[in-house]
Design an enzyme around this catalytic site. Structure first.
Site, PDB file in Angstrom:
ATOM      1  N   HIS A 321       0.838  -1.194   0.000  1.00  0.00           N
ATOM      2  CA  HIS A 321       0.000   0.000   0.000  1.00  0.00           C
ATOM      3  C   HIS A 321       0.876   1.248   0.000  1.00  0.00           C
ATOM      4  O   HIS A 321       1.904   1.304   0.671  1.00  0.00           O
ATOM      5  CB  HIS A 321      -0.910  -0.012   1.221  1.00  0.00           C
ATOM      6  N   CYS A 370      -0.181   2.101  -5.147  1.00  0.00           N
ATOM      7  CA  CYS A 370      -1.088   3.153  -5.605  1.00  0.00           C
ATOM      8  C   CYS A 370      -0.429   4.521  -5.444  1.00  0.00           C
ATOM      9  O   CYS A 370       0.462   4.716  -4.606  1.00  0.00           O
ATOM     10  CB  CYS A 370      -2.391   3.117  -4.811  1.00  0.00           C
TER      11      CYS A 370
END
Length: 741
Positions: A321, A370
């Site tokens: 993440h 991301c």
């Protein structure tokens, strides 16, 4: 192929069906709703001309209700069978009645593979047969695959390769299919050895499947710093295994047919040979001498001098993440608070600054994460100015402000970026050229079109590649300490033998898949003749470790979820995979249980031994701080029959493997076509790539999920690209007559 059930097996006479199956069919027809009962079946059989039934025949069936155990349907099925009705014809009649329960009853009669395909090593030019025979169902069909690709005309129990060539090497599997269920055979590995420049005359007359060495290692005269490459090739069935020796001692990394040392020293000089073996026999190769000469200062080659001037390389690969605010990229640790801000995360630009301080010659950042904004983080991070240096390359898995996706299915997960990057990682190309080709590969995948595209930023001023040799002119105390830690993080427990009171001896071995993932394998090496059966398994592991008892003590490494080292592990063992060794706080202690039986005695005897193997691999470094010892386990929307959706268009989902680095208080994001799980979950789109159904999840959602691995009926073979095989051998596979035009 013809209509379902029209093959040789479908022509099986109805009277040949097993009595329990006939009784079950009779019960379903006796209590069927109007329009699907035995009378409707008889009427349809007569109207189609399948069997002639007179009014007296129907009256005879009807009178069976007056008998205590009588069944009109059973009487009808007997009449149909006596008059030549086949199983295929019965299936067609039941399909006309839309009697799904009866059809399912036939399908679930059970498919049992009685002959599995064998792994084997053969010579190019030979005729090879891979066999898969199944029983237990009246009409089964076969479909052969080489890895992910369906083999044209591979619809027979025997797959014949005549003649076989080197391009036929690989992994093969057969899917045995009935009307609404299927099973896979085991994987068969085919190695094709091409003895170039030599005829096959020397191999004529050898017994079939005989173990034989066809490529012998060759004498080597090398200089210090050269690469040593020794090759040995063999044919045989079962497939041969290899073990290299030097001066009579086995080599630690010598379990493949090619033994390499990238840079030799005088200590590598000696007598080498390879022992080739399988379950039936063994054979030694010719013994050859490896002679290594030392270089004087005047002899040092120019390319070695040039490489020694290269400065160290800084490389960061991150998958997980992340987010991007104000041009700065942040990697999110597994134990961040919720919500989290920049102070809780690692800034990529800060890491680049540290690399520049070390005067690294090339800095490469491969960030599979991301790059959307973190709405909870409004901090504008003011960094010290980075040095103006060349040779900095950023490979972002996605564009600024976009998400990076990960594929999750059937026990495996891979980022889209990594899926394509790993295919080119070892290519000797300029790093920017390599990343451009990865971007092109990603662009061809329909799975992520319009969702994710690789972004490359570079200040590369030299032709630098990931395959460039790394030369360090001096070893600082810091680097020596780091190297020592790295070496410690890869130390395995030594193999051991356990003696039990009953006389059974067990070998306990260990292998590393990663620095935090270890495989334990057990093998019975000695069994007294008075013991009929014995089995050993490992249990009682620390709660810190991620060990699912249902996935432990399996017959193959793949069943435990281990695919990367399966080809190097010994055969005929029970395997258990331990992950998250970084969480281990104390010594790794577990129990080895032995179950054994004596002839004529029904009771099973048990013995147990406790084993302490210390702190293996990364556990030696004590890196358990900040990791959670408990995971939120959740299983979501699991269907029992992945093939069922092709027959009745029912919604189906798979269990997914999600990395264990989940955040607390989170809810998993799962794609399901018609359902939502409890909590705030966003449905994702199922795309099609190469004609197969796939599941996408963003890196954020993957970070927030810690569902346990689910057992799939989709097999996994032991190549590097197991993820691709999971997709292409998933429930979207169809037989030719099921393909849409």
């Amino acid at each position: 192929m013809g209509e379902p059930g029209r093959g040789a097996a479908g022509a099986l006479p109805l009277r040949r069906l097993a009595q329990p199956l006939l009784r079950r069919l009779s019960e379903l027809l006796d209590r069927a709703v109007p329009g699907r009962g035995w009378r409707d079946l008889a009427q349809r059989a007569g109207s189609r001309g399948t069997v002639r039934l007179s009014p007296s025949d129907l009256e005879q069936c009807s009178l069976k209700v007056l008998e205590p155990e009588g069944s009109p349907s059973q009487s009808l099925l007997k009449l149909l069978g006596d008059r030549g009705c086949t199983v295929a014809e019965l299936v067609e009649l039941l399909q006309g009645l839309e009697h799904t329960e009866a059809l399912q009853c036939l399908s679930l009669a059970g498919i049992k593979i009685v002959v599995q395909p064998d792994s084997q090593a053969v010579l190019a030019g030979q005729v090879v047969k891979l066999c898969c025979w199944a029983t237990g169902h009246p009409f089964v069909r076969y479909q052969w695959f080489k890895q992910e690709k369906e083999i044209p005309h591979g619809t027979s129990p025997e797959l014949v390769l005549n003649p076989v060539n080197v391009n036929d090497s690989g992994f093969y599997i057969c899917r045995v299919n009935s009307e609404s269920s299927f099973v896979f055979s085991r994987w068969a590995r085919l190695e094709v050895c091409d003895v170039q420049g030599a005829s096959h005359e020397g191999f004529i007359g050898l017994p079939e499947n005989k173990l034989h060495i066809c490529i012998q290692p060759q004498l080597q005269n090398l200089t210090v710093g050269d690469a040593l490459v020794l090759e040995c090739g063999a044919v045989g069935n079962p497939i041969p295994h290899y073990q290299w020796f030097r001066n009579g001692f086995p080599l630690a990394n010598g379990s493949k047919n090619i033994y390499t040392v990238t840079s030799v020293d005088v200590e590598h000089q000696g007598t080498y040979w390879c022992r080739v073996f399988n379950d039936r026999e063994d054979q030694d190769s010719e013994k050859i001498e490896v002679i290594i000469e030392e270089l004087s200062d005047l002899q040092e080659p120019a390319d070695l001098l040039e490489r020694s001037n290269h400065r160290p390389v800084g490389l960061l690969y991150y998958a997980g993440h992340g987010y991007e605010n104000y041009g700065n990229s942040f990697m999110v640790p597994v134990d961040v608070p919720n919500p989290y801000r920049s102070a809780n995360c690692l800034c990529v630009q800060n890491i680049l600054k540290l690399m520049q301080a070390k005067e690294t010659g090339l800095n490469v950042f491969l960030l599979d994460m991301c790059r959307k904004r973190n709405e909870y983080d409004d901090t504008i991070l003011i960094l010290d100015a980075l040095k103006v240096t060349a040779n900095i390359v950023f490979g972002y898995a996605t564009c600024q402000g976009a998400e990076a996706f990960e594929i999750q299915q059937s026990g495996l997960a891979n980022g889209i970026f990594m899926k394509f990057l790993k295919d080119r990682l070892l290519e000797d190309k300029k790093i920017t050229v390599l990343l451009d080709e990865v971007a092109e590969d990603m662009g061809k995948c329909h799975l992520t079109k319009g969702k994710q595209a690789l972004e490359i930023r570079s200040s590369l001023s030299e032709k630098r590649a990931l395959t460039d040799p790394i030369q360090q002119t001096a070893s600082s105390a810091e680097s020596l300490a780091r190297n020592l830690q790295w070496a410690k993080a890869h130390e395995l427990p030594e193999s051991m033998y356990l003696e039990f009171k009953c006389g059974v001896q067990i070998q306990l071995g260990f292998a590393a898949e990663f620095s935090n993932v270890m495989i334990i394998y057990t093998r019975i090496v000695k069994k007294p003749p008075e013991i009929a059966v014995c089995r050993a398994y490992v249990t009682d592991f620390a709660l810190d470790l991620d060990v699912d008892p249902k996935e432990a003590n399996k017959g193959t490494p793949e069943e435990t979820g281990s695919y990367l080292v399966s080809k190097d592990l010994p055969k005929h063992c029970l395997y258990t995979r331990l992950s998250s060794l970084q969480k281990l706080r104390e010594h790794l202690i577990f129990t080895v249980c032995l179950h054994y039986e004596y002839p004529g005695i029904e009771d099973t005897m048990d013995e147990r031994k406790e084993v302490n193997v210390g702190k293996p691999l990364i556990a030696k470094l004590g890196l358990h701080h900040g990791f959670k010892t408990k995971n939120c386990l959740q299983t979501c929307c699991v269907a029992n029959n992945p093939f069922h959706n092709q027959m009745e268009s029912s919604p189906v989902a798979s269990q997914y493997y999600i990395p264990s680095h989940c955040q607390p208080n989170s809810c998993p994001g799962v794609y399901h076509p018609n359902r939502m799980c409890a909590g705030n979950i966003r449905q994702l789109e199922a795309c099609s790539c190469s004609g197969t159904s796939r599941i996408l999840a963003t890196r954020h959602e993957v970070q927030n999920d810690s569902r346990p691995v689910g057992k799939s009926n989709v097999p996994v073979e032991t190549t590097d690209d197991t993820v691709e095989l999971e997709f292409l051998l998933s429930n979207s596979l169809r037989f030719p007559e099921q393909q849409q035009p």
